[in-house]
Write an enzyme that holds these catalytic residues in place. Structure first.
Site, PDB file in Angstrom:
ATOM      1  N   ASN A 347       0.816  -1.167   0.007  1.00  0.00           N
ATOM      2  CA  ASN A 347      -0.012  -0.183  -0.034  1.00  0.00           C
ATOM      3  C   ASN A 347       1.013   1.180   0.040  1.00  0.00           C
ATOM      4  O   ASN A 347       0.617   2.106   0.756  1.00  0.00           O
ATOM      5  CB  ASN A 347      -1.069  -0.167   1.193  1.00  0.00           C
ATOM      6  CG  ASN A 347      -2.049   0.848   1.004  1.00  0.00           C
ATOM      7  OD1 ASN A 347      -2.318   1.399  -0.139  1.00  0.00           O
ATOM      8  ND2 ASN A 347      -3.192   0.719   1.881  1.00  0.00           N
ATOM      9  N   HIS A 378      -8.403   3.442   8.194  1.00  0.00           N
ATOM     10  CA  HIS A 378      -8.957   2.384   7.868  1.00  0.00           C
ATOM     11  C   HIS A 378     -10.528   2.079   8.306  1.00  0.00           C
ATOM     12  O   HIS A 378     -11.235   1.437   7.647  1.00  0.00           O
ATOM     13  CB  HIS A 378      -8.102   1.163   8.446  1.00  0.00           C
ATOM     14  CG  HIS A 378      -7.028   0.915   7.459  1.00  0.00           C
ATOM     15  ND1 HIS A 378      -5.600   1.682   7.529  1.00  0.00           N
ATOM     16  CD2 HIS A 378      -6.723   0.359   6.219  1.00  0.00           C
ATOM     17  CE1 HIS A 378      -4.897   1.118   6.556  1.00  0.00           C
ATOM     18  NE2 HIS A 378      -5.264   0.353   5.850  1.00  0.00           N
TER      19      HIS A 378
END
Length: 494
Positions: A347, A378
């Site tokens: 990521n 998140h």
């Protein structure tokens, strides 16, 4: 993946592809996601060929990218896409009305606050589910872009060059964008569904046709036998990434459902399986969970490349590189010999965002604050916080071990190989141990998992931090190093 027979199609997005969903036995929201990305890929090729900067003005390119992006959002998420548009317009108002010294703070609080409210609604209102593709994914990407632009605008207008790091100086935005530029940056069809986040100046350079040219000017082409700048094509890079996407999809459809993460806390499995075998299976199920990320991120990268966006320059061998927007490096992930190396290649664009908006700006405890921001971004599932708090501990322990021990193994090739093998195995198991709660989400299975493996990584990490001396790199030291880099660049420019 597959819905039970006779299950209704649960989505607020388009139902146009429901017959295909029923035929394949795959949820309609996932079919819509893949269909949008494949259509975006075709549109990206068309965009690069027929709406290139030599054929269309920047305004036309901005408008096309924006309108297609809005359509894709509505197609996938239906009325839930309103959340995306509300957040975008709220922060456009902040960007134009807030004072420059506070623009990054207000934008950050509003964007992260709205995202967090949406995360909360998904858990406590919809009980860990929602009747559509998870619209929080695009909302998370837009949040990254909003905060990135706000920070870079603050750097460009509200701070002196001497106060900035070399990277901040390079990416600083000197004037507020127009509404069309702003909407295009946040909602363009290439990144609206799956990202990634990119820097505002890079995106504007791409739209205006300066993106590739700027990178090519960094190379002396006359020494390489060229009498003019080459014209690199992204086609080869796109084809390569589509092959990775296809392999990842096949692995996802064949491996993931056969190796569920939930099995590692099954009572029968825990009773009959020895500790070392449980660790081995943990590695296997973690590997099986990766292909869906490889698929989504690599396909998103290919879409951007197909439009001509993502050129990063030329490597040592003279090969054109199209990895400016790549979100992962699979080889480096699978061969990582340190926790840091693994994180830096997984990521990637989110890690870059965290560094630019938090780590480089945090007055204290930058590592801890960065992990906490990552968890908040998140979502609010408890498993995320177990993962990121564990990640802080393991990161600090791994740094202490590397700083105190690694130099003893560098003077001999066999010792270096042995060190790399051991650190590879420990890194992979540490990552599996850390990310298991991220997949499990809830508290009960997380605690059950950690009990089943005796909290061994937590205990070892604490012992390392207690026994080994820690050599922290203070924030002032990092800033001094960055300032030295900036001064070096300035002297070269002179």
């Amino acid at each position: 993946m597959a819905e039970p027979p006779g299950a209704p199609h649960r989505t607020t997005g388009s139902t146009l592809l429901h017959p295909l969903s029923a035929l394949l036995g795959i949820p309609l929201d996932q079919i819509n996601f893949v269909a949008c990305q494949l259509f975006a890929l075709l549109a990206a090729f068309w965009f690069r060929i027929y709406l290139s900067p030599s054929h269309a003005s920047s305004a036309v390119r901005h408008a096309f990218a924006t309108l297609f992006g809005i359509y894709f959002a509505v197609f996938c998420f239906g009325w839930y896409s309103i959340h995306l548009f509300v957040l975008v317009m709220m922060n456009y108002g902040i960007m134009n009305m807030a004072s420059i010294p506070n623009i990054h703070r207000y934008s950050f609080v509003v964007a992260m606050g709205y995202l967090t409210l949406c995360h909360i609604s998904r858990i406590y209102i919809f009980h860990y589910g929602i009747l559509t593709t998870d619209f929080s994914g695009p909302l998370m990407i837009i949040t990254q872009k909003i905060t990135t632009l706000a920070c870079q605008l603050h750097d460009g207008i509200g701070r002196q060059a001497e106060e900035l790091t070399a990277e901040q100086n390079r990416l600083a935005v000197k004037s507020r964008p127009s509404l069309l530029e702003y909407l295009s940056y946040l909602l363009n069809f290439m990144s609206i569904i799956a990202g990634p986040c990119s820097n505002y100046k890079d995106y504007i350079a791409f739209i205006e046709g300066r993106h590739v040219h700027m990178k090519l000017l960094e190379v002396n082409w006359k020494q390489k036998g060229y009498d003019r700048l080459p014209d690199p094509s992204p086609t080869g890079a796109v084809m390569y990434k589509l092959c990775i996407t296809l392999v990842s999809l096949i692995l996802f459809l064949t491996l993931t459902k056969h190796f569920p993460m939930a099995y590692i806390i099954d009572d029968e499995f825990l009773d009959k399986t020895p500790f070392l075998s449980r660790l081995g299976y943990l590695y296997v199920v973690t590997q099986a969970a990766k292909p869906k990320y490889y698929f989504a991120w690599t396909l998103a990268d290919a879409v951007n490349n197909a439009a001509g966006y993502g050129f990063s320059g030329v490597d040592e061998k003279g090969t054109f590189r199209w990895d400016l927007l790549s979100n992962l490096n699979i080889w480096n992930i699978e061969t990582a010999t340190s926790f840091k190396m693994y994180i830096e290649n997984w990521n990637i664009q989110t890690a870059a965002w965290l560094k630019r908006v938090c780590y480089d700006r945090a007055p204290w405890y930058p590592t801890a604050l960065t992990f906490i921001l990552s968890a908040l971004w998140h979502g609010i599932y408890p498993g995320y916080y177990f993962t990121f708090l564990t990640g802080i501990l393991i990161t600090l322990a791994a740094r202490a071990i590397r700083n105190n021990c690694r130099h003893y193994f560098l003077w001999s090739a066999p010792l270096k190989i042995a060190y790399d093998i051991v650190t590879w195995a420990v890194t992979q198991l540490a990552v599996c141990y850390t990310v298991a709660p991220f997949v499990m989400l809830a508290v009960e299975p997380t605690i059950k998992f950690y009990k089943s493996v005796y909290f061994h990584m937590h205990i070892l990490s604490i012992l390392v931090l207690l026994l080994l001396p820690i050599r922290p790199q203070t924030h002032s030291v990092r800033r001094a190093q960055n300032q030295a880099t900036l001064n070096s660049i300035k002297s070269k420019d002179k």
